[in-house]
Design a protein around this motif. Structure first.
Motif, PDB file in Angstrom:
ATOM      1  N   LEU A   1      42.521  50.186  46.147  1.00 38.58           N
ATOM      2  CA  LEU A   1      43.237  49.901  44.904  1.00 38.58           C
ATOM      3  C   LEU A   1      42.876  50.887  43.790  1.00 38.58           C
ATOM      4  O   LEU A   1      43.229  50.689  42.630  1.00 38.58           O
ATOM      5  CB  LEU A   1      42.950  48.465  44.460  1.00 38.58           C
ATOM      6  CG  LEU A   1      43.366  47.395  45.490  1.00 38.58           C
ATOM      7  CD1 LEU A   1      42.897  46.023  45.064  1.00 38.58           C
ATOM      8  CD2 LEU A   1      44.878  47.394  45.692  1.00 38.58           C
TER       9      LEU A   1
ATOM     10  N   VAL B   1      39.991  51.635  42.385  1.00 42.61           N
ATOM     11  CA  VAL B   1      38.956  51.282  41.395  1.00 42.61           C
ATOM     12  C   VAL B   1      37.794  52.275  41.528  1.00 42.61           C
ATOM     13  O   VAL B   1      37.332  52.538  42.640  1.00 42.61           O
ATOM     14  CB  VAL B   1      38.445  49.830  41.637  1.00 42.61           C
ATOM     15  CG1 VAL B   1      37.341  49.468  40.655  1.00 42.61           C
ATOM     16  CG2 VAL B   1      39.590  48.844  41.573  1.00 42.61           C
TER      17      VAL B   1
ATOM     18  N   LEU C   1      38.580  45.547  35.923  1.00 44.19           N
ATOM     19  CA  LEU C   1      39.393  45.366  37.132  1.00 44.19           C
ATOM     20  C   LEU C   1      40.715  44.686  36.773  1.00 44.19           C
ATOM     21  O   LEU C   1      40.751  43.780  35.933  1.00 44.19           O
ATOM     22  CB  LEU C   1      38.635  44.501  38.157  1.00 44.19           C
ATOM     23  CG  LEU C   1      37.871  45.249  39.245  1.00 44.19           C
ATOM     24  CD1 LEU C   1      36.818  46.159  38.639  1.00 44.19           C
ATOM     25  CD2 LEU C   1      37.213  44.279  40.209  1.00 44.19           C
ATOM     26  N   GLU C   2      41.790  45.141  37.409  1.00 43.19           N
ATOM     27  CA  GLU C   2      43.111  44.535  37.194  1.00 43.19           C
ATOM     28  C   GLU C   2      43.121  43.135  37.809  1.00 43.19           C
ATOM     29  O   GLU C   2      42.427  42.886  38.783  1.00 43.19           O
ATOM     30  CB  GLU C   2      44.192  45.350  37.925  1.00 43.19           C
ATOM     31  CG  GLU C   2      44.254  46.804  37.548  1.00 43.19           C
ATOM     32  CD  GLU C   2      45.090  47.017  36.302  1.00 43.19           C
ATOM     33  OE1 GLU C   2      45.977  46.178  36.046  1.00 43.19           O
ATOM     34  OE2 GLU C   2      44.832  48.003  35.600  1.00 43.19           O
TER      35      GLU C   2
ATOM     36  N   LEU D   1      38.243  47.989  46.963  1.00 45.53           N
ATOM     37  CA  LEU D   1      38.238  48.670  45.663  1.00 45.53           C
ATOM     38  C   LEU D   1      38.798  50.093  45.805  1.00 45.53           C
ATOM     39  O   LEU D   1      39.599  50.544  44.971  1.00 45.53           O
ATOM     40  CB  LEU D   1      36.825  48.724  45.074  1.00 45.53           C
ATOM     41  CG  LEU D   1      36.183  47.382  44.688  1.00 45.53           C
ATOM     42  CD1 LEU D   1      34.798  47.595  44.077  1.00 45.53           C
ATOM     43  CD2 LEU D   1      37.058  46.602  43.705  1.00 45.53           C
TER      44      LEU D   1
ATOM     45  N   ARG E   1      43.206  40.084  45.036  1.00 43.44           N
ATOM     46  CA  ARG E   1      43.085  40.633  46.390  1.00 43.44           C
ATOM     47  C   ARG E   1      41.646  40.461  46.907  1.00 43.44           C
ATOM     48  O   ARG E   1      41.430  40.034  48.028  1.00 43.44           O
ATOM     49  CB  ARG E   1      43.465  42.115  46.348  1.00 43.44           C
ATOM     50  CG  ARG E   1      43.319  42.812  47.645  1.00 43.44           C
ATOM     51  CD  ARG E   1      44.611  43.497  48.060  1.00 43.44           C
ATOM     52  NE  ARG E   1      44.359  44.432  49.148  1.00 43.44           N
ATOM     53  CZ  ARG E   1      44.151  44.071  50.399  1.00 43.44           C
ATOM     54  NH1 ARG E   1      44.186  42.808  50.746  1.00 43.44           N
ATOM     55  NH2 ARG E   1      43.936  44.986  51.326  1.00 43.44           N
TER      56      ARG E   1
ATOM     57  N   SER F   1      45.406  41.923  39.647  1.00 41.20           N
ATOM     58  CA  SER F   1      45.868  42.000  41.041  1.00 41.20           C
ATOM     59  C   SER F   1      44.705  42.390  41.976  1.00 41.20           C
ATOM     60  O   SER F   1      44.593  41.884  43.082  1.00 41.20           O
ATOM     61  CB  SER F   1      47.013  43.010  41.162  1.00 41.20           C
ATOM     62  OG  SER F   1      46.576  44.260  40.675  1.00 41.20           O
ATOM     63  N   THR F   2      43.826  43.242  41.474  1.00 44.38           N
ATOM     64  CA  THR F   2      42.647  43.640  42.279  1.00 44.38           C
ATOM     65  C   THR F   2      41.754  42.423  42.508  1.00 44.38           C
ATOM     66  O   THR F   2      41.253  42.191  43.613  1.00 44.38           O
ATOM     67  CB  THR F   2      41.840  44.731  41.531  1.00 44.38           C
ATOM     68  OG1 THR F   2      42.717  45.771  41.179  1.00 44.38           O
ATOM     69  CG2 THR F   2      40.685  45.252  42.354  1.00 44.38           C
TER      70      THR F   2
END
Ligand code: HAM
Length: 555
Positions: free
Chosen positions: A299, A301, A333-334, A296, A340, A336-337
């Motif tokens: 990325l 977050v 959260l995106e 997190l 991942r 992509s996150t």
């Protein structure tokens, strides 16, 4: 030795054979898988409510049992009399029942109604089951529970932990964390008569944190404490999950290194070994929420999404991935996150996960050190790394672990982890802490399934003492007293029973000996002692009973 007289008759071939037959049938029951704490079998142990026969030398022992309806009527009479005559006490604090006149009159009315409806109450069958998801503990169940608690207590003290306790009723605010945990929705909560929002504790950790906080840093750290609280959760009932359970908790406060987790894991394994389980039966998965925190952070977050993300990720095993994705997106959260995170959490070895984490990962460093210490403790074969283990409680911050049945038939046996920030969320000083909770339900299922649970059917008294005839009862009391003073557990037969009944009773309760006070032997200053394990009997001088007990029970 002279031939024992009256009592020898009792030990005649017929009775002896019957005694053996009883033992055979008990063993056969066990072999047939009936060794569990069966309620229906147990209920046959309950005394029958037949009136007792008066025994001349026993004082009040001949009193008949009062009929139940009459007893309850007299109870309601005395309670209504009490409420009718009560008035606020002069000075001092008064309870709500005393100061609330309306409540008082309602209580009095209810008492009068209760008296009127005695007959109606007698015909309305009471549901004899305990509330759904809760248990009664009949004596064999209680013996099992005590045995389990003894194992837990003894392992905890072996590791230098001290026992503590807290009230089962706590302030609701102790549990209303906002991270979407299951446990928050399962609270047994209500408003008490003083208007306070309270809850039955669903777990012990918040109470422990409250107790630590209450001492305002006055407790010498590190502290190692354990408890065995009853916890309440309004759960969906599945195998090994109920609405109340007892939970062995071991916690270490004030140690920030993984030495604490390793010690906790070792204690857990010591327990497993003591009850006869091996690393082929049980494994312990370990992971660190630090892995999620690092992904997190990498990325970008924000940290405040960490706890809720962990709670959602924990549901990956139970809820379809798409639903969790949606919830994670709703959390902000995106996509992509999320991709991942889910790909990182499928790694099953430290090596492979190291490859997908930022270089110099602290979480991986800690996990490697933990596994290395497990090696030093000799418990490495019990422990496996599993990145998908996250645990469902919001407060864990680092290493998390879960003991599981390797056959996969049962739910988690125990779970725990590091929760360094829980005290802060209550407004206290940041204090590192780690611990685990270990429920009573799943482990008993597992031990039963593996057929390694001891028998708890018999009461296990050492000796049954009985008088052959009510005029010998005083003598039997004296004999029982001598044996009890010697530290033996003695079941004194309180009524005038037939010898056949007594032997059956002694055998069913797995007593070692019967001591029979019979007329002819007693006149000779002796009692008859029957060794129930072999069915042999002999006479013993009453004055020598203490020595006999020492010899018979020397280990
Ligand atoms: P937990 O994972 O919620 O953790 O529960 C720990 C254990 O309690 C479970 O693994 C299971 O054995 C037992 N358990 C939980 N709920 C039930 C239920 N409804 N019926 C039967 N058994 C159940 C905690 O409670 C944490 N407070 C443990 C902890 C202590 N973490 C740090 N210190």
């Amino acid at each position: 030795m002279r031939i024992p007289h009256t009592a020898m008759f009792i030990a005649s071939a017929i009775l002896h054979r019957r005694h053996r037959a009883t033992i055979v049938s008990v063993s056969a029951f066990r072999l047939a898988g009936g060794g569990g704490a069966g309620v229906s079998r147990t209920s046959s142990f309950a005394p029958r409510p037949t009136p007792r026969r008066a025994v001349a030398s026993s004082g009040g022992r001949g009193t008949d049992v009062a009929p139940l309806a009459a007893a309850s009527a007299s109870a309601s009479e005395s309670s209504s009399a009490a409420s009718g005559s009560s008035s606020p006490p002069p000075g001092g604090r008064s309870s709500a029942a005393v100061t609330d006149g309306d409540l008082l009159s309602r209580t009095a009315d209810a008492a009068v109604d209760g008296r009127k409806s005695t007959t109606a109450a007698a015909v309305v069958a009471l549901d004899s089951n305990p509330p759904k998801g809760t248990r009664d503990f009949y004596p064999p169940d209680m013996r099992l529970r005590s045995w389990l608690f003894d194992q837990w207590r003894s392992v905890a003290s072996l590791y230098g932990f001290s026992e503590y306790d807290a009230p089962v009723l706590e302030s609701e605010s102790l549990y209303t964390r906002k991270a979407g945990e299951e446990v928050t929705g399962q609270l047994y909560n209500f408003v008490d008569k003083g208007g306070r929002n309270v809850a039955l504790r669903p777990e012990m950790t918040p109470s422990l944190a409250r107790m630590v906080m209450a001492k305002k840093g006055g407790l010498p750290l590190p502290l190692k404490w354990f408890s065995i609280p009853q916890c309440w959760r309004y759960e969906r009932m599945t195998r090994g999950r109920r609405r109340e359970h007892y939970q062995w908790n071991m916690d270490v406060w004030g140690v920030s290194g993984i030495e604490a987790e390793a010690e906790l894991l070792s204690a857990m394994v010591t327990f497993f070994v003591r009850v006869g389980l091996t690393s082929d039966d049980v494994g312990i998965k370990v992971n660190s929420r630090g892995v999620i925190a690092e992904v997190l952070a990498e990325l970008g977050v924000p940290e405040d999404k960490f706890a809720s993300t962990c709670v959602l990720v924990d549901k990956l095993e139970k809820v379809p991935l798409d639903e969790i994705r949606e919830d994670l997106e709703a959390l902000g959260l995106e996509r992509s996150t999320i991709e991942r995170l889910t790909s990182v959490l499928t790694n099953t070895s430290i090596e492979s996960i190291s490859g997908v984490l930022p270089p110099g990962s602290r979480a991986i460093e800690q996990l490697s050190a933990l596994l290395d210490l497990c090696d030093a403790y000799g418990i490495r074969d019990w422990v496996t790394f599993d990145a998908s283990v996250v645990r469902g409680l919001a407060y864990y911050t680092g290493v998390v672990f879960e003991a599981f049945d390797r056959r996969g038939a049962l739910r988690a046996i125990a779970g725990g982890g590091r929760y360094d920030r829980l005290l802060e969320t209550f407004g206290g000083e940041p204090t590192p802490a780690a611990g685990f909770g270990f429920g009573d339900a799943v482990i008993v299922e597992l031990l039963r399934e593996r057929n390694i649970l001891p028998s708890f059917e018999g009461s296990g008294f050492d000796i049954v003492v009985f008088a052959m005839g009510s005029d010998l009862y005083r003598a039997a009391v004296e004999v029982a007293s001598v044996l009890r003073a010697e530290g033996r557990t003695v079941d004194l037969i309180l009524e005038d029973k037939k010898a056949k009944w007594v032997f059956k009773h002694a055998s069913r309760n797995e007593a070692g000996y019967c001591v029979i006070v019979a007329e002819a032997e007693y006149e000779n200053g002796e009692v008859v002692v029957k060794d129930l394990s072999v069915g042999e009997q002999r006479t013993v001088k009453i004055g020598a009973l203490g020595d006999w007990a020492k010899e018979a029970f020397q280990s």
